[in-house]
Design an enzyme around this catalytic site. Structure first.
Site, PDB file in Angstrom:
ATOM      1  N   ARG A  49       0.869  -1.262  -0.136  1.00 13.47           N
ATOM      2  CA  ARG A  49      -0.111  -0.009   0.101  1.00 13.47           C
ATOM      3  C   ARG A  49       0.788   1.369  -0.065  1.00 13.47           C
ATOM      4  NH1 ARG A  49      -2.771  -4.019   1.412  1.00 13.47           N
ATOM      5  NH2 ARG A  49      -1.110  -4.746   2.249  1.00 13.47           N
ATOM      6  N   THR A  50       1.761   1.367   1.082  1.00 13.85           N
ATOM      7  CA  THR A  50       2.522   2.669   1.072  1.00 13.85           C
ATOM      8  C   THR A  50       3.050   3.021  -0.246  1.00 13.85           C
ATOM      9  OG1 THR A  50       2.736   2.018   3.440  1.00 13.85           O
ATOM     10  CG2 THR A  50       3.982   3.786   2.495  1.00 13.85           C
TER      11      THR A  50
HETATM   12  N1   CP Z   1      -0.272  -0.136   5.515  1.00 14.88           N
HETATM   13  C1   CP Z   1       0.732  -0.306   5.326  1.00 14.88           C
HETATM   14  O1   CP Z   1       1.919   0.333   5.436  1.00 14.88           O
HETATM   15  O2   CP Z   1       0.876  -1.377   4.253  1.00 14.88           O
HETATM   16  P1   CP Z   1       2.067  -1.750   3.302  1.00 14.88           P
HETATM   17  O3   CP Z   1       2.883  -2.501   4.398  1.00 14.88           O
HETATM   18  O4   CP Z   1       1.362  -2.799   2.424  1.00 14.88           O
HETATM   19  O5   CP Z   1       2.710  -0.617   2.916  1.00 14.88           O
END
Ligand code: CP
Length: 300
Positions: A49-50
């Site tokens: 996501r990030t």
């Molecule tokens: N929420 C979050 O940080 O997800 P990721 O680790 O997939 O970036």
């Protein structure tokens, strides 16, 4: 680098700015606001996501993206220093997002380069853009953060998202319930800080103790990779799985949040209930990051 020092006015300003990007993030409106600007995403740790929501935000705003999500494909593999890597990307880009397993790395990067550096998560320390998108999600769903009762459930000690969000929430008139087994409870330094700020909070071990009164249940995964000895994490596995039965006692409009990825914390059957808000939450990450990139690049 952290939400700790942000005032309520500054937080509200960022959230208000993000609101303006809802249509652009959804692709319903076109924008060239960041045309010609380049974002470098430097991910020394995995991310879905990030990394991708920052990149999607940049692309929605007409900018470009470079970077890596695997150091094995870079000259870091040949022994290049952190300093030289950051200097290099500072020359090639206008803004950097960095994620790294060591605490304080985003600040280290910001001390090396002149381009703005956004902290995409530094070890077990902070994850400030996640904290912002969490505040945005609560405000969007509930109209205001003031007056909310919020349960932060799970590995409160190691979850960097909770550290950032707690500092963000500390600027609002809300109540926080930290729900964790004793060894995974709130870090003493954060507890001291929020006490000084007069934040209303308590620490409980079971979600069932507060589920009837809360407006938000925020549950997160056990951060096994943050335990000095990973074996020690095993005994907490499964300690917090949201039982669909408990939802019968919850407020009708209670929302469930999770920064994702989830493991066993939220059974899939909860996805179809009106409480499930975690996919909306991850979508909001792109909206907030549109606002953030525009702000740090001085384009709004
Ligand atoms: N929420 C979050 O940080 O997800 P990721 O680790 O997939 O970036």
């Amino acid at each position: 680098m952290t939400l700790e020092h942000y005032t309520r006015e500054e937080l509200d300003y960022i959230l208000d700015t993000a609101t303006k990007f809802e249509e652009i993030a959804a692709g319903r409106e076109k924008s060239k606001l960041l045309d010609g600007k380049i974002l470098a995403t430097l991910f020394y740790e995995p991310s879905t996501r990030t990394k991708n929501s920052h990149e999607a935000a940049m692309l929605r705003l007409g900018g470009g993206v470079i970077g890596f999500d695997n150091t094995a494909s870079t000259s870091i593999e040949k022994g290049e220093s952190f300093e030289d890597t950051i200097k290099t990307f500072g020359l090639y880009s206008d803004v950097i997002v960095i994620r790294h397993p060591e605490m304080g790395t985003a600040q280290r990067a910001a001390d090396i380069t002149d381009v703005p550096v956004i902290n995409g998560g530094d070890g077990a320390n902070q994850h400030p853009t996640q904290g912002l998108l969490d505040l945005y999600t609560m405000r969007k769903a509930k109209g205001s953060i003031d007056g909310l009762e919020i349960a932060l459930v799970g590995d409160v000690k190691h979850t960097r998202t909770y550290h950032s969000l707690t500092y963000g929430l500390s600027r609002y008139d809300c109540k926080i319930h930290f729900v964790a087994p004793d060894p995974l409870q709130l870090l003493p330094e954060i507890e001291k800080d929020i006490m000084k700020r007069g934040v209303e909070f308590d620490k409980v071990s079971q979600l069932t103790k507060v589920i009837e009164k809360v407006d938000v249940v925020y549950i997160s995964r056990l951060q096994e990779e943050r335990f000095p000895n990973r074996e020690d994490a095993k005994k907490f596995r499964g300690a917090y799985t949201l039982n669909p039965e408990w939802l019968k006692d919850a407020k009708e409009d209670m929302i469930i949040m999770h920064h994702l990825p989830r493991l066993w914390e939220i059974p899939k059957e909860i996805d179809d209930t009106p409480h499930a808000h975690y996919f909306q939450q991850e979508y909001n990450g792109m909206v907030v990051r549109c606002g953030l990139l525009s702000l740090v690049l001085g384009m709004i």
